[in-house]
Design an enzyme around this catalytic site. Structure first.
Site, short mmCIF file in Angstrom:
data_model
loop_
_atom_site.label_atom_id
_atom_site.label_comp_id
_atom_site.label_asym_id
_atom_site.label_seq_id
_atom_site.Cartn_x
_atom_site.Cartn_y
_atom_site.Cartn_z
N LYS A 60 -5.17 17.71 -88.88
CA LYS A 60 -6.10 17.97 -87.78
C LYS A 60 -5.53 17.66 -86.41
O LYS A 60 -6.24 17.28 -85.49
CB LYS A 60 -7.42 17.22 -87.99
CG LYS A 60 -8.05 17.45 -89.35
CD LYS A 60 -8.01 18.90 -89.82
CE LYS A 60 -8.72 19.85 -88.87
NZ LYS A 60 -8.46 21.30 -89.25
N TRP A 109 -2.67 25.98 -85.78
CA TRP A 109 -2.20 26.71 -84.59
C TRP A 109 -0.68 26.72 -84.53
O TRP A 109 -0.08 27.77 -84.24
CB TRP A 109 -2.79 26.04 -83.35
CG TRP A 109 -2.58 26.79 -82.07
CD1 TRP A 109 -2.43 28.15 -81.92
CD2 TRP A 109 -2.52 26.24 -80.76
NE1 TRP A 109 -2.28 28.47 -80.59
CE2 TRP A 109 -2.32 27.31 -79.86
CE3 TRP A 109 -2.61 24.95 -80.26
CZ2 TRP A 109 -2.22 27.12 -78.48
CZ3 TRP A 109 -2.52 24.75 -78.89
CH2 TRP A 109 -2.33 25.84 -78.01
N HIS A 133 2.61 18.13 -93.77
CA HIS A 133 1.93 17.00 -93.14
C HIS A 133 2.70 15.70 -93.36
O HIS A 133 2.28 14.64 -92.87
CB HIS A 133 0.53 16.82 -93.74
CG HIS A 133 -0.51 17.75 -93.19
ND1 HIS A 133 -0.58 18.10 -91.86
CD2 HIS A 133 -1.57 18.37 -93.80
CE1 HIS A 133 -1.61 18.91 -91.67
NE2 HIS A 133 -2.21 19.09 -92.82
N ARG A 144 -1.42 15.05 -81.31
CA ARG A 144 -2.67 15.26 -80.58
C ARG A 144 -3.28 13.91 -80.24
O ARG A 144 -3.09 12.93 -80.96
CB ARG A 144 -3.63 16.09 -81.46
CG ARG A 144 -4.88 16.59 -80.75
CD ARG A 144 -5.73 17.40 -81.72
NE ARG A 144 -6.84 18.08 -81.04
CZ ARG A 144 -7.77 18.79 -81.66
NH1 ARG A 144 -7.72 18.94 -82.98
NH2 ARG A 144 -8.73 19.38 -80.98
N SER A 180 -11.89 15.88 -85.11
CA SER A 180 -11.58 17.10 -85.84
C SER A 180 -11.45 16.81 -87.33
O SER A 180 -11.94 17.59 -88.17
CB SER A 180 -10.29 17.72 -85.31
OG SER A 180 -9.97 18.92 -85.97
N TYR A 216 -0.24 18.58 -78.24
CA TYR A 216 -1.27 19.61 -78.35
C TYR A 216 -1.85 19.95 -76.99
O TYR A 216 -2.02 21.13 -76.64
CB TYR A 216 -2.37 19.10 -79.29
CG TYR A 216 -3.52 20.07 -79.51
CD1 TYR A 216 -3.51 20.94 -80.60
CD2 TYR A 216 -4.62 20.10 -78.65
CE1 TYR A 216 -4.56 21.82 -80.83
CE2 TYR A 216 -5.67 20.97 -78.86
CZ TYR A 216 -5.64 21.83 -79.95
OH TYR A 216 -6.68 22.70 -80.17
N ARG A 263 -12.83 25.17 -85.45
CA ARG A 263 -14.09 24.60 -84.98
C ARG A 263 -14.25 24.84 -83.50
O ARG A 263 -15.05 25.64 -83.06
CB ARG A 263 -14.16 23.10 -85.31
CG ARG A 263 -15.56 22.51 -85.11
CD ARG A 263 -15.60 21.06 -85.56
NE ARG A 263 -14.85 20.19 -84.67
CZ ARG A 263 -15.36 19.61 -83.58
NH1 ARG A 263 -16.62 19.80 -83.26
NH2 ARG A 263 -14.62 18.83 -82.83
N LYS A 264 -13.47 24.13 -82.66
CA LYS A 264 -13.56 24.32 -81.21
C LYS A 264 -12.18 24.55 -80.59
O LYS A 264 -12.06 25.24 -79.59
CB LYS A 264 -14.23 23.12 -80.55
CG LYS A 264 -15.72 23.01 -80.83
CD LYS A 264 -16.35 21.90 -79.98
CE LYS A 264 -17.86 21.84 -80.19
NZ LYS A 264 -18.47 20.78 -79.36
#
Length: 322
Positions: free
Chosen positions: A55, A60, A119, A141, A149, A214, A284-285
């Site tokens: 997350k 992306w 990951h 991030r 997230s 990010y 999500r956003k």
């Protein structure tokens, strides 16, 4: 490995137990895959690994990396990216995922596609990844946004189409999961250790490891796309610049575009271990600073203090600390 002899903790969000291995926490199926990977995976010098903690921009990053690496040479006969597989497939389905695809897709993966994703923390990567000199691109991030997230993602898995009718219970679980995340007891955690491992590697091996934030990629995606292309050894030509190929990649991989594609709104579920995940759960956003809508002041102060202590002396500053 005797699982009864290693530490474990209950993950509230993913409704399973996490096992601690080499300092990090994993669900059982991922742990078993990790051990197999460390024993059997052989990296090639031409491999390019796309890495991030859960997350922290992983979906992306894979889309950007894939679009840059495959531009024109394989799919885009009309030179406008309109035939790129990202328009019909989730980015996790076009870039092999080391922990999840090792036993199947990676062993028979397309030899023309050097991209792999993971990951895994730097210290747990197979020895061949480190010794081969293959390139690693890492996305970090701001941890407050990462946690929010992370929480919402696992809620989508456990409670699909649910409006959180048991608000008190969810709130209590949110606070408890926050405590566990801060203690490092989250999937792939401790988050700060994950970030610092790749940060230090990027300083020691600047030509091999590229460290991205990010928030900075979000703030100037076009610059970042050019930077990524340069790093992987495929800089944009003058002709490509004139034809706005970098800009088209930015548009193709934008949150607005990807999240509204039919495959990512209504697509089949992606199997992750025992879990089934709607593609829409990965979108999500896609914004920075959403933590302000979820974390109490005390939570913000707690996490900022952890970041201050963990990053002390590293010269690393997260992309957004407000």
């Amino acid at each position: 490995m005797l699982l009864t002899k290693i530490p474990r903790v209950k993950c509230l969000s993913c409704s399973t137990e996490l096992y601690q291995y080499q300092g990090f926490w994993y669900p059982l199926d991922i742990l078993e895959s990790l051990i197999s990977i460390q024993e059997n995976f052989k990296a090639k010098p031409t491999d390019i690994f796309l890495c991030a903690s859960p997350k922290a921009g992983f979906t992306w990053l894979k889309a950007l990396g894939f679009a840059i690496e495959t531009r024109r040479t394989r799919f885009d006969n009309d030179d406008d990216l309109s035939t790129n597989p990202l328009l019909k497939k989730l980015s996790h389905d076009v870039v092999p995922w080391l922990e999840l695809d090792f036993t199947n897709n990676i062993k028979s993966r397309d030899p023309k596609l050097p991209l792999l994703a993971t990951h895994l923390p730097y210290t747990s990567l197979p020895e061949s990844v480190i010794s081969s000199g293959c390139k690693i691109i890492y996305m970090c991030r701001e941890p407050k946004d990462t946690f929010v997230s992370y929480w919402h993602f696992f809620q989508r898995i456990i409670l699909p189409n649910n409006k959180y009718s048991k608000e008190a219970q969810v709130s209590a679980s949110f606070e408890k999961e926050f405590e566990l995340f801060c203690e490092g007891k989250s999937v792939g955690g401790p988050y700060w250790d994950h970030v610092l491992g790749l940060w230090r590697a990027s300083i020691e091996k600047p030509g091999t490891v590229l460290f991205l934030k990010y928030e900075e990629v979000k703030g100037n995606t076009l610059f970042s796309v050019r930077k990524l292309a340069e790093f992987i050894g495929k800089p944009f030509s003058d002709k490509e610049e004139m034809e706005r190929v970098p800009q088209r990649i930015v548009e193709l991989c934008s949150f607005e575009n990807l999240s509204n594609l039919k495959v990512n709104k209504e697509g089949k579920r992606l199997s992750v271990g025992p879990l089934e995940i709607d593609h829409s759960a990965f979108f999500r956003k896609g914004m920075s600073g959403d933590w302000k809508n979820h974390l109490a002041d005390e939570m913000k102060e707690t996490m900022d203090q952890i970041s201050k202590e963990k990053l002390l002396g590293s010269n690393l500053v997260f992309g957004s600390t407000t």
